[in-house]
Enzyme design. Structure first.
Site, PDB file in Angstrom:
ATOM      1  N   CYS B 116      -3.829   0.980  -3.171  1.00  0.00           N
ATOM      2  CA  CYS B 116      -3.413   2.036  -2.243  1.00  0.00           C
ATOM      3  C   CYS B 116      -2.466   2.920  -3.038  1.00  0.00           C
ATOM      4  O   CYS B 116      -1.333   2.533  -3.307  1.00  0.00           O
ATOM      5  CB  CYS B 116      -2.708   1.459  -1.014  1.00  0.00           C
ATOM      6  SG  CYS B 116      -1.914   2.738  -0.009  1.00  0.00           S
ATOM      7  N   CYS B 119       0.772   4.491  -0.666  1.00  0.00           N
ATOM      8  CA  CYS B 119       1.880   3.610  -0.288  1.00  0.00           C
ATOM      9  C   CYS B 119       1.524   2.244  -0.820  1.00  0.00           C
ATOM     10  O   CYS B 119       1.465   2.084  -2.021  1.00  0.00           O
ATOM     11  CB  CYS B 119       2.167   3.658   1.211  1.00  0.00           C
ATOM     12  SG  CYS B 119       0.744   3.684   2.301  1.00  0.00           S
ATOM     13  N   SER B 120       1.267   1.276   0.028  1.00  0.00           N
ATOM     14  CA  SER B 120       0.842  -0.031  -0.474  1.00  0.00           C
ATOM     15  C   SER B 120       0.044  -0.748   0.600  1.00  0.00           C
ATOM     16  O   SER B 120       0.243  -1.922   0.854  1.00  0.00           O
ATOM     17  CB  SER B 120       2.037  -0.886  -0.880  1.00  0.00           C
ATOM     18  OG  SER B 120       2.833  -0.202  -1.812  1.00  0.00           O
ATOM     19  N   CYS B 121      -0.894  -0.028   1.243  1.00  0.00           N
ATOM     20  CA  CYS B 121      -1.694  -0.632   2.305  1.00  0.00           C
ATOM     21  C   CYS B 121      -2.399  -1.875   1.760  1.00  0.00           C
ATOM     22  O   CYS B 121      -2.907  -1.863   0.644  1.00  0.00           O
ATOM     23  CB  CYS B 121      -2.723   0.357   2.834  1.00  0.00           C
ATOM     24  SG  CYS B 121      -1.958   1.796   3.575  1.00  0.00           S
TER      25      CYS B 121
END
Lengths: 104, 215, 99
Positions: B116, B119-121
């Site tokens: 991702c 962000c950091s999905c």
């Protein structure tokens, strides 16, 4: 302007394969997000959280830890929504910090 | 009481925190303050927070490994998993919350890898919280542009005739890689197979070996 | 209940990501803007995150697609083989027809 968080394809060094066991306070930040965004509360939307993280300057974004950014953004969202006020938050933070220092 | 609090502002240890040895930083103070305000206002209870943390701790990559092992041993399940990832996980009793899970299958011809960049999905309801490197600038920046170089840093070197397919998890879907079942595991039962499946293989930066990861 | 916006694209169709740079919270990565790929699947319709970010309802829901791009078309200096690809989720208002 390209935002600092939008980093796909930019040059960067080798992936450091670090990981750590999350501290309790980090999990609590995560828990706050889950609880506030739940269907029964609806006091925070994930995209509001992201917007507030993205609004951090590049320097702060890189210097802060992942859950520090989240905490900042949760706090900003709650203020923007009128769930908490800056005044009560400031006073509460002073109270918490004083208690930890063992002050009266 | 730590000596550090003079240098670092609101610091010092706190007797109620299990992580009391750590300096109480600015954002830790903020977390406590916000949590206490929300409790005072009746928006959440201490039990809500405790249960949310417990639920978080219960989500681990072992859940994903169970799904993978079932897909390897039950072709009809695999078909359902590829058609609707969340529904197939729920079949195994896994609470997927609001997650819309897309399962992408590694084959002889295609290797999938998840990132991702914005962000950091991460499929946190299935695999738990992501590792630090998944959230790092290095991984998020480079996985899309030089996936093979990043894979090599994880020790995963793929021949050129395999298509590397990167998935940038930018919106409402979350992704699970269904790794290839290694050769020589034909006689293993589902639980043994699940023990071979590591988190990194389900993100797509590693392959599944015939021995459990880290052994 | 607001009716979601009807899908304009079908799987397999060639599409281009708008080369646009609006300020604010958007979920279309910078690197993919202006790139051409094909629709891999329609994921459904979801509230627009550009609106959700400001605590609005994001309705009507926008169709969301997974679009597949050839890496060499995204990165002209891509080091891997020509068949390597990247899939990105893109909302319909960020896509345009390729004629």
């Amino acid at each position: 302007m390209r935002s600092h968080h939008d980093m796909g394809g930019l040059p960067a060094g080798p992936v450091k394969r670090t990981e750590h066991d999350y501290a309790l306070w980090e999990k609590r930040v995560d828990a706050l997000m889950m609880l506030l965004s739940s269907p029964q509360r609806q006091l925070l939307k994930v995209d509001e959280l992201r917007r507030n993280i993205e609004a951090l300057g590049p320097q702060a974004y890189d210097a802060m830890g992942y859950y520090e950014r989240w905490m900042h953004a949760i706090c900003q969202t709650l203020i923007q929504r009128g769930v908490i006020t800056i005044d009560e938050l400031g006073r509460k933070m002073e109270e918490v910090a004083a208690a930890r220092r063992g002050a009266p | 009481m730590s000596h550090e609090h003079h240098a670092h502002g609101p610091g010092g240890a706190h007797e109620h925190l299990p992580d009391a040895e750590e300096r109480l930083g600015y954002y830790q103070t903020m977390e406590i303050a916000v949590r206490e305000l929300l409790i005072e206002k009746g928006i959440i209870t201490p039990a809500d927070v405790r249960m949310a943390v417990e639920a978080m701790d219960a989500r681990t990559p072992a859940q994903g490994a169970r799904v993978v092992a079932r897909a390897w041993t039950d072709p009809a399940y695999k078909a359902r998993l590829l058609a609707d990832g969340s529904a197939a996980c729920a079949e195994l009793g896994i609470d997927m919350g609001p997650t819309r899970l897309v399962v992408v299958e590694n084959t002889e011809r295609v290797h999938n890898m998840i990132v991702c960049t914005l962000c950091s999905c991460y499929p946190r309801f299935l695999l738990g919280l992501p590792p630090d490197w998944y959230k790092s600038r290095e991984y998020r920046s480079r996985a899309v542009r030089e996936p093979r170089a990043v894979l090599a840093e994880f020790g995963t070197v793929l021949p050129d005739d395999v298509e590397v397919r990167v998935h940038d998890s930018t919106a409402d879907m979350r992704y699970l890689v269904l790794p290839r079942r290694p050769a020589g595991t034909e006689n293993m039962d589902e639980a043994t197979l699940a023990s071979l499946v590591g988190r990194d293989a389900m993100i797509g930066v590693a392959l599944v070996e015939t021995k459990p990861p880290g052994s | 209940m607001t009716t979601p916006i009807a899908p304009r694209f079908t799987p397999g169709e060639r599409v281009r990501v708008r080369r646009a740079f609006p300020p604010g919270h958007v979920r279309t990565p910078w690197y993919i803007r202006g790139c051409e790929g094909h629709v891999e699947r329609l994921c459904g319709a979801f509230p627009n995150p550009e609106e959700l970010a400001y605590n609005r309802d994001g309705l009507p829901a926008q169709p969301l697609y997974r679009v597949r791009f050839r890496q060499r078309e995204v990165w002209p200096d891509y080091a891997g083989p020509g068949h390597d690809t990247i899939d990105v989720e893109i909302y319909q208002h960020w896509l345009e027809e390729v004629r």
